[in-house]
Design an enzyme around this catalytic site. Sequence first.
Site, PDB file in Angstrom:
ATOM      1  N   ARG A  76      11.066  16.216  14.432  1.00 17.58           N
ATOM      2  CA  ARG A  76      10.710  16.741  15.745  1.00 17.58           C
ATOM      3  C   ARG A  76       9.763  17.922  15.552  1.00 17.58           C
ATOM      4  O   ARG A  76      10.137  18.927  14.950  1.00 17.58           O
ATOM      5  CB  ARG A  76      11.978  17.165  16.496  1.00 17.58           C
ATOM      6  CG  ARG A  76      11.696  17.782  17.856  1.00 17.58           C
ATOM      7  CD  ARG A  76      13.005  18.080  18.600  1.00 17.58           C
ATOM      8  NE  ARG A  76      12.719  18.764  19.853  1.00 17.58           N
ATOM      9  CZ  ARG A  76      12.936  20.062  20.080  1.00 17.58           C
ATOM     10  NH1 ARG A  76      13.472  20.823  19.141  1.00 17.58           N
ATOM     11  NH2 ARG A  76      12.624  20.599  21.246  1.00 17.58           N
ATOM     12  N   ASN A 299      19.821  21.484  23.025  1.00 17.13           N
ATOM     13  CA  ASN A 299      19.831  22.484  21.953  1.00 17.13           C
ATOM     14  C   ASN A 299      21.070  23.344  22.121  1.00 17.13           C
ATOM     15  O   ASN A 299      21.343  23.853  23.210  1.00 17.13           O
ATOM     16  CB  ASN A 299      18.589  23.371  22.019  1.00 17.13           C
ATOM     17  CG  ASN A 299      17.320  22.626  21.672  1.00 17.13           C
ATOM     18  OD1 ASN A 299      17.348  21.452  21.305  1.00 17.13           O
ATOM     19  ND2 ASN A 299      16.183  23.292  21.792  1.00 17.13           N
ATOM     20  N   GLU A 380      18.247  20.554  18.631  1.00 15.27           N
ATOM     21  CA  GLU A 380      18.279  21.742  17.770  1.00 15.27           C
ATOM     22  C   GLU A 380      19.717  22.178  17.600  1.00 15.27           C
ATOM     23  O   GLU A 380      20.477  22.258  18.563  1.00 15.27           O
ATOM     24  CB  GLU A 380      17.503  22.927  18.373  1.00 15.27           C
ATOM     25  CG  GLU A 380      16.002  22.834  18.302  1.00 15.27           C
ATOM     26  CD  GLU A 380      15.325  24.087  18.851  1.00 15.27           C
ATOM     27  OE1 GLU A 380      15.953  25.180  18.820  1.00 15.27           O
ATOM     28  OE2 GLU A 380      14.190  23.974  19.331  1.00 15.27           O
TER      29      GLU A 380
END
Length: 472
Positions: A76, A299, A380
Site C-alpha cells: 500500500r 487504520n 495500517e
Amino acid sequence: MPRSLPQDFLFGAATAAYQIEGAAFEDGRTSSIWDAFARIPGAVLGGDTGDVACDHYHRYREDVGVMRGLGLQAYRFSTSWSRVRPDGGAPNPAGLDFYRRLVDELLENGIVPWLTLYHWDMPQALEERGGWTSRDTVDRFVEYALTVHDALGDRVRDWTTLNEPWCSSFLSYTAGVHAPGRYSVEDGLLAAHHLLLAHGRTVQELRSRDADLSLGITLNLTVADAADPDDPADRDAARRIDGQFNRWFLDPVFRGEYPADIVRDIAAVDADAVAHWQAAIRPGDLDTIRTPLDALGVNYYHGELLSGHPQGDGTEGTPHDGVQERRAASPFPADGGVHWVERGLPRTGMDWEVQPEGLTRLLTRVASDYADGVPIYVTENGAAYDDVVVDGRVHDVERSAFVRDHVAAVADAIEQGADVRGYFAWSLLDNYEWSWGYGKRFGIVRVDYDTQERTVKDSGLEYARIIAARAV
C-alpha cells in the site's frame, strides 16, 4: 496453538509518499503543504523536512526487493499530488513515470499494488487558494485522480481515495498540528466535508471508467470506552469521542448523514462555524459521499478510556495525535469535559497504549453497524519503539509482539463474523513521522538516515514468518 488465517487473506505493508520518497523538488515536483509546514519554525520536532526521507524515489527497486524477501503479497503506497500535478496544474510526465516504474516493479515481483490517492500532500499552491476549505479543491482532486488512473488504471485494481480524513481535516485545520497548520473549527468542518465529497466524486468517476476496479476509503478509527459504563458523564465522554472520531466519517460514507448529536455538540461551542458548514453542504452532496464502496480500510493503533470527570491524580492518557503537549487547540471541536484515563497498559514510543483486543471489537462493530457486504482491510497497524542496533541487528521484541498480537486480534474478528480480508503493517520502513520528524520509528525495516542502509528488524522477520505460515 497456531491461529490460522484464510488462504485468500492478504498480507501487506504500507507507506506514504511524503514520508519515504524524498526527491522533494526533482523531476518537476513542487512544494506540498508538508514541504511548507515543515519549514515553519517549531512545527516539526527537530526542524526535520521530508526532502530526502528514505530516498525511495531513487531506491524503489531495492525496497521492492525487501518486500519480496519478506513475502509481502501487497504494498500500500500513495501517489504524490505535488509530483503528479505540480501546483495543482498540468500533469507531470516525469512524476507519472516514477509511479509507472514502481507499479511495474511490484507486479514483476508478484506484489499487488494498493494505491492511495491522498495521504496528506496537497500542492501548496492549492492551499494558498483555500485548500480543503474551498469547494474548488474537490474538482482539482478529481482531475488529479483521473490523471493517475490514465497512467496506472490498466495495472492497478485496488484504489483508495483518502487516507485518514480525520487527520487531514480536524488535526490539520482545527488543531494546527498537521499541515497546513490552521486553528479553526469552521475550517476543520469545511475540510472534512470537502474531503468526503472529493472521495465520493472520485469513486463515481473511476467506477464510470472501469467497473472492475476495487474502490474504497481508509479511515482511522478508535474504540471509545467509558471508564465507568454506569456513570452518565463517562458514557457521554465516550459518545463524544466516538462521534467526532468514528461516526463523523462512517455515518456520511455509509448512511449519507452526519451524526446529529455531534453537530449539536459543536454548535454549542461554535454556532457560527456549524452554520457556515451547513450552508456549504449542497443538495446531493451526501448522496455523492455515500456512493457504495468495494472496500473499507481501517487504520487502528489504540483505543481510548474516557471519563467525564477530571482525574484526581492529574494523570491522563493522550488523544490520537500523540502530541497533546504541543497542541494549541483540540482536534475535537466539542470535547469539553472529556478526560483520557490511564489504565496501566503497555505503551509504545508514541506513548500510545497497546490494546489488541480493541482491534477485534472495532472490526466487529464496523462490520455489523456499517460495512454490511463491504470487505474490510486493516490498512495500517503498527508501533513506534526506541530501536537499538546491536551487531547490525534490531531485536525489537515489543514490536514483534505487537504485530503478533494484532494479527491474532484480526483472526478473532474473522472468527466472530467480520469480513476482514487483509492486514497491512505500518510501516514497511522507518520514515518521516509527520510532526515528529525522524524521531519516531515505526518500520519493520530499519533505515539508517545517514547511509540509507535498510536492515530488516526482528519484527520484519516475525511478520515474514506469519505470512509464510498464514498463522499466528
